[in-house]
Design an enzyme around this catalytic site. Structure first.
Site, PDB file in Angstrom:
ATOM      1  N   SER A 123      -0.967   4.391  -5.892  1.00 55.06           N
ATOM      2  CA  SER A 123      -1.402   4.017  -4.554  1.00 55.06           C
ATOM      3  C   SER A 123      -0.626   2.836  -3.989  1.00 55.06           C
ATOM      4  O   SER A 123       0.577   2.922  -3.792  1.00 55.06           O
ATOM      5  CB  SER A 123      -2.913   3.748  -4.556  1.00 55.06           C
ATOM      6  OG  SER A 123      -3.394   3.587  -3.242  1.00 55.06           O
ATOM      7  N   HIS A 124      -1.307   1.735  -3.735  1.00 55.38           N
ATOM      8  CA  HIS A 124      -0.714   0.575  -3.070  1.00 55.38           C
ATOM      9  C   HIS A 124      -0.133  -0.417  -4.067  1.00 55.38           C
ATOM     10  O   HIS A 124       0.290  -1.510  -3.668  1.00 55.38           O
ATOM     11  CB  HIS A 124      -1.783  -0.116  -2.217  1.00 55.38           C
ATOM     12  CG  HIS A 124      -3.020  -0.472  -3.006  1.00 55.38           C
ATOM     13  ND1 HIS A 124      -3.869   0.492  -3.502  1.00 55.38           N
ATOM     14  CD2 HIS A 124      -3.527  -1.659  -3.397  1.00 55.38           C
ATOM     15  CE1 HIS A 124      -4.849  -0.104  -4.161  1.00 55.38           C
ATOM     16  NE2 HIS A 124      -4.670  -1.400  -4.118  1.00 55.38           N
ATOM     17  N   ASP A 299       0.571   2.618   2.980  1.00 51.42           N
ATOM     18  CA  ASP A 299       0.797   2.177   1.602  1.00 51.42           C
ATOM     19  C   ASP A 299       1.688   3.171   0.875  1.00 51.42           C
ATOM     20  O   ASP A 299       2.239   4.100   1.479  1.00 51.42           O
ATOM     21  CB  ASP A 299      -0.531   1.968   0.877  1.00 51.42           C
ATOM     22  CG  ASP A 299      -1.263   3.267   0.577  1.00 51.42           C
ATOM     23  OD1 ASP A 299      -1.056   4.245   1.314  1.00 51.42           O
ATOM     24  OD2 ASP A 299      -2.060   3.302  -0.397  1.00 51.42           O
ATOM     25  N   ASP A 301       1.311   5.729  -1.194  1.00 51.94           N
ATOM     26  CA  ASP A 301       1.046   7.174  -1.163  1.00 51.94           C
ATOM     27  C   ASP A 301       0.505   7.648   0.187  1.00 51.94           C
ATOM     28  O   ASP A 301       0.050   8.781   0.323  1.00 51.94           O
ATOM     29  CB  ASP A 301       0.094   7.583  -2.294  1.00 51.94           C
ATOM     30  CG  ASP A 301      -1.300   6.992  -2.155  1.00 51.94           C
ATOM     31  OD1 ASP A 301      -1.422   5.887  -1.599  1.00 51.94           O
ATOM     32  OD2 ASP A 301      -2.278   7.614  -2.615  1.00 51.94           O
ATOM     33  N   ASP A 303      -2.101   7.050   2.009  1.00 51.56           N
ATOM     34  CA  ASP A 303      -3.508   7.319   2.336  1.00 51.56           C
ATOM     35  C   ASP A 303      -4.167   6.131   3.029  1.00 51.56           C
ATOM     36  O   ASP A 303      -5.211   6.269   3.652  1.00 51.56           O
ATOM     37  CB  ASP A 303      -4.312   7.767   1.109  1.00 51.56           C
ATOM     38  CG  ASP A 303      -4.399   6.728   0.008  1.00 51.56           C
ATOM     39  OD1 ASP A 303      -3.682   5.713   0.070  1.00 51.56           O
ATOM     40  OD2 ASP A 303      -5.202   6.932  -0.928  1.00 51.56           O
ATOM     41  N   ARG A 304      -3.548   4.954   2.956  1.00 48.93           N
ATOM     42  CA  ARG A 304      -4.098   3.775   3.625  1.00 48.93           C
ATOM     43  C   ARG A 304      -3.305   3.469   4.894  1.00 48.93           C
ATOM     44  O   ARG A 304      -2.160   3.889   5.047  1.00 48.93           O
ATOM     45  CB  ARG A 304      -4.072   2.560   2.697  1.00 48.93           C
ATOM     46  CG  ARG A 304      -4.916   2.764   1.453  1.00 48.93           C
ATOM     47  CD  ARG A 304      -4.928   1.537   0.571  1.00 48.93           C
ATOM     48  NE  ARG A 304      -5.649   1.838  -0.662  1.00 48.93           N
ATOM     49  CZ  ARG A 304      -6.413   0.974  -1.319  1.00 48.93           C
ATOM     50  NH1 ARG A 304      -6.551  -0.261  -0.879  1.00 48.93           N
ATOM     51  NH2 ARG A 304      -7.031   1.336  -2.422  1.00 48.93           N
ATOM     52  N   LYS A 399      -8.595   9.949   2.063  1.00 47.01           N
ATOM     53  CA  LYS A 399      -8.295   9.129   3.225  1.00 47.01           C
ATOM     54  C   LYS A 399      -6.880   9.449   3.678  1.00 47.01           C
ATOM     55  O   LYS A 399      -6.065   9.943   2.895  1.00 47.01           O
ATOM     56  CB  LYS A 399      -8.463   7.641   2.917  1.00 47.01           C
ATOM     57  CG  LYS A 399      -7.854   7.130   1.620  1.00 47.01           C
ATOM     58  CD  LYS A 399      -8.261   5.674   1.413  1.00 47.01           C
ATOM     59  CE  LYS A 399      -7.845   5.150   0.037  1.00 47.01           C
ATOM     60  NZ  LYS A 399      -8.895   5.350  -0.964  1.00 47.01           N
TER      61      LYS A 399
END
Length: 583
Positions: A123-124, A299, A301, A303-304, A399
């Site tokens: 992720s982030h 981010d 991937d 999703d944010r 998300k």
């Protein structure tokens, strides 16, 4: 080519418990012999046979370091486990929301549909040889595996003794679109590499009025900047914003995906998205250049998201509330109404006020997108969000950062239909937010992150906060001793959630102190880091008086910050005089 399957002996490896966001560790940990193999096989063993044998699986991620090696390992293990075909995004790239979309929407030439997928992302978190890697499994609804599956995976990792693998399967070229076919003991096995953006772009065009957004982006009055932070969002940014919506190439920032995210920390907040923050006029020094009207970041991937106006920051809690308040008029997908809205418990109550005003079903859930997924699968929720820069809807079960950006552009386009030509002034991001505050009140809000804290000390801090809750009168004595201008605590608890869909109960989801005036303090241990513990402290002050909604956040929240730090003995337990990140 015909491949053979061999069984490899292995033994359990400690610490392979997937959290709400999958398994995340340093790359060096994943490179240990059998580490990734054990987790993948434990996942296959946790699924029912029809989800594996003869099935179609998606395997892709954010392109971070070690992704290429991991994809090849999973392909070989999928073949050996009897999977019929594997779908891979070109160059291993698929955003987390795109994986969800592909699982839900894509059909192969023979009508095949995916039953799930492995997403390779942390992720982030930073990427690179000395940084983080991660893996998680998403189910046939496109959403993260539920606890019933992740618990089985973990139990399997503790007892695994062997795994099958097609060692002689050659490396598959994942840099070019096409199908590579093999023959194995159980028949045909295909690896199909497909364009990373096609399915996702098609879905976005079915949700939003692209022509309306194109008119906004092509107006000389409007300027735009999108920062992919060298994450996988770059694989979609040019296609969507430039090719489909007509934005200038120069409006894209850091949109070439890199396995180390350009050496940066791909977390879209005011601390790490420094380049975008400066360009939007929110940096510490004045660049002398007029900022764009709208800015956004993603981010690793994708999703944010972070939403910015000219010299103006939109909190994620406000963002989801504003999207919900404007969705029916501005976004075609929601033209017939919203089924309901939901937020994670630590997220501010801005969405609650909108839901009450619009008479919408409202849900407060633990942190973790799977809780939203249950509500969406049951037709109970349309729009949802988390304070950790996650916003989404029921179009997928993750998300979705680019979705959130398109939602904001849709709202801006809707508000400015009559303003793009002539002398009319544009309705800005700041205008929209301030009008929202005037209508619904303002939830002053901040989050303090203490990263890589000693796990033992973090646990002691949380235990201390739970003990305090046994006597609210004593807590209020302490509160008044610290700040006499703060309201009394009315109640305190550890958040517990009973899922209205399946009846499952999630305990110990965060420690809450709720004040008589609607203010809140929330403390949580986060599982998104790869080392140590992260303590998250959330501070919220509600202001209904429209004449007081224009204060600086740090000024409005200062008394509660003081209470939170002293009540928790944060410095005493963590040894930290300041948080790692303030949002």
């Amino acid at each position: 080519m015909v491949f053979k399957v061999s069984l490899v002996s292995t033994s359990p490896i400690d610490g392979q418990k997937p959290g709400t966001s999958g398994l995340r560790k340093k790359v060096k940990v994943f490179k240990q012999p059998n580490y990734l193999h054990n987790f993948v096989q434990s996942t296959f063993n946790a699924l029912t046979p029809e989800k594996v044998k003869g099935a179609t699986l998606v395997v892709s991620g954010d392109g971070r370091y070690y992704s290429n090696d991991a994809v090849q390992i999973i392909i070989k293990m999928a073949a050996a486990n009897g999977v019929r075909r594997v779908w891979v995004g070109k160059n291993t790239l698929l955003s987390t929301p795109a994986v969800s979309a592909v699982i839900r929407e894509r059909s192969g030439p023979d009508g095949s549909k995916a039953t799930g997928g492995f997403i390779l992302t942390a992720s982030h978190n930073p990427g690179g040889p000395t940084e983080d890697f991660g893996i998680k499994y998403n189910m046939e609804n496109g959403g993260p595996a539920p606890e019933s599956i992740t618990d089985k995976i973990y139990e399997n990792t503790k007892t695994i003794k062997e795994y099958p693998i097609a060692e002689d399967l050659p490396i598959v070229d994942i840099s070019a679109v096409g199908v590579t076919s093999f023959e194995g003991p159980e028949g045909k096995f295909d690896v199909e590499v497909f364009d990373s953006a096609d399915d996702y772009v098609k879905l976005m065009k079915s949700i939003f009025d692209f022509e309306s957004i194109r008119k906004l982006l092509s107006s000389p009055k409007f300027s735009f900047c999108y920062d992919a932070m060298h994450g996988v969002a770059g694989a979609y940014a040019h296609r969507i914003f430039v090719e489909e919506l007509g934005a200038q190439e120069s409006s894209l920032l850091n949109c070439v995906p890199k396995e180390d995210f350009g050496g940066g920390h791909p977390d879209p907040n005011l601390t790490y998205a420094k380049e975008l923050v400066a360009r939007m006029g929110l940096g510490k020094s004045d660049t002398g250049v007029e900022p764009p009207e709208f800015g956004a970041a993603a981010d690793g991937d994708a999703d944010r998201n972070m939403i910015l106006g000219k010299r103006f920051f939109v909190t994620p809690s406000d963002s989801v509330a504003i999207i919900a308040a404007n969705a029916i008029g501005a976004i075609p997908y929601f033209s017939s109404g919203l089924k309901g809205v939901a937020r994670s418990m630590p997220t501010s109550a801005a969405l609650d006020v909108v839901a009450k005003s619009l008479n919408l079903k409202f849900f407060e859930v633990p942190t973790g997108w799977k809780f939203f997924g249950n509500l969406m699968d049951a037709g109970m929720c349309s729009v949802c969000g988390e304070e950790s820069f996650g916003t989404g809807s029921d179009h997928i079960r993750e998300k979705d950062g680019i979705w959130a950006v398109l939602a904001w552009l849709s709202i801006l386009a809707h508000k400015n239909k009559e303003n793009l030509e002539g002398d009319n002034k544009l309705v800005t991001v700041e205008d929209i937010v301030r009008k929202h505050w005037a209508t619904y009140g303002r939830h002053y809000y901040t989050r303090y992150d203490y990263e890589n804290v000693d796990a033992g000390k973090a646990k002691e801090l949380m235990e201390h906060l739970v003990k305090l809750q046994s006597s609210i009168p004593e807590v209020n004595k302490m509160v008044k001793g610290i700040r006499s201008d703060v309201a009394n605590v009315s109640s305190a608890d550890e958040f517990e959630y009973k899922d209205p869909v399946d009846g499952s109960i999630s305990k110990h989801q965060g420690i809450r102190y709720l004040f008589e005036d609607g203010s809140r303090l929330v403390f949580r241990l986060s599982g998104t880091g790869s080392e140590g513990a992260t303590i998250r402290l959330y501070i919220e002050q509600y202001e209904k008086d429209a004449s007081k909604t224009g204060r600086e956040s740090h000024e409005a929240l200062s008394p509660l910050v003081d209470i939170a730090l002293k009540l928790s003995k944060m410095e005493e337990f963590t040894g930290r005089s300041a948080p790692t990140v303030i949002t």
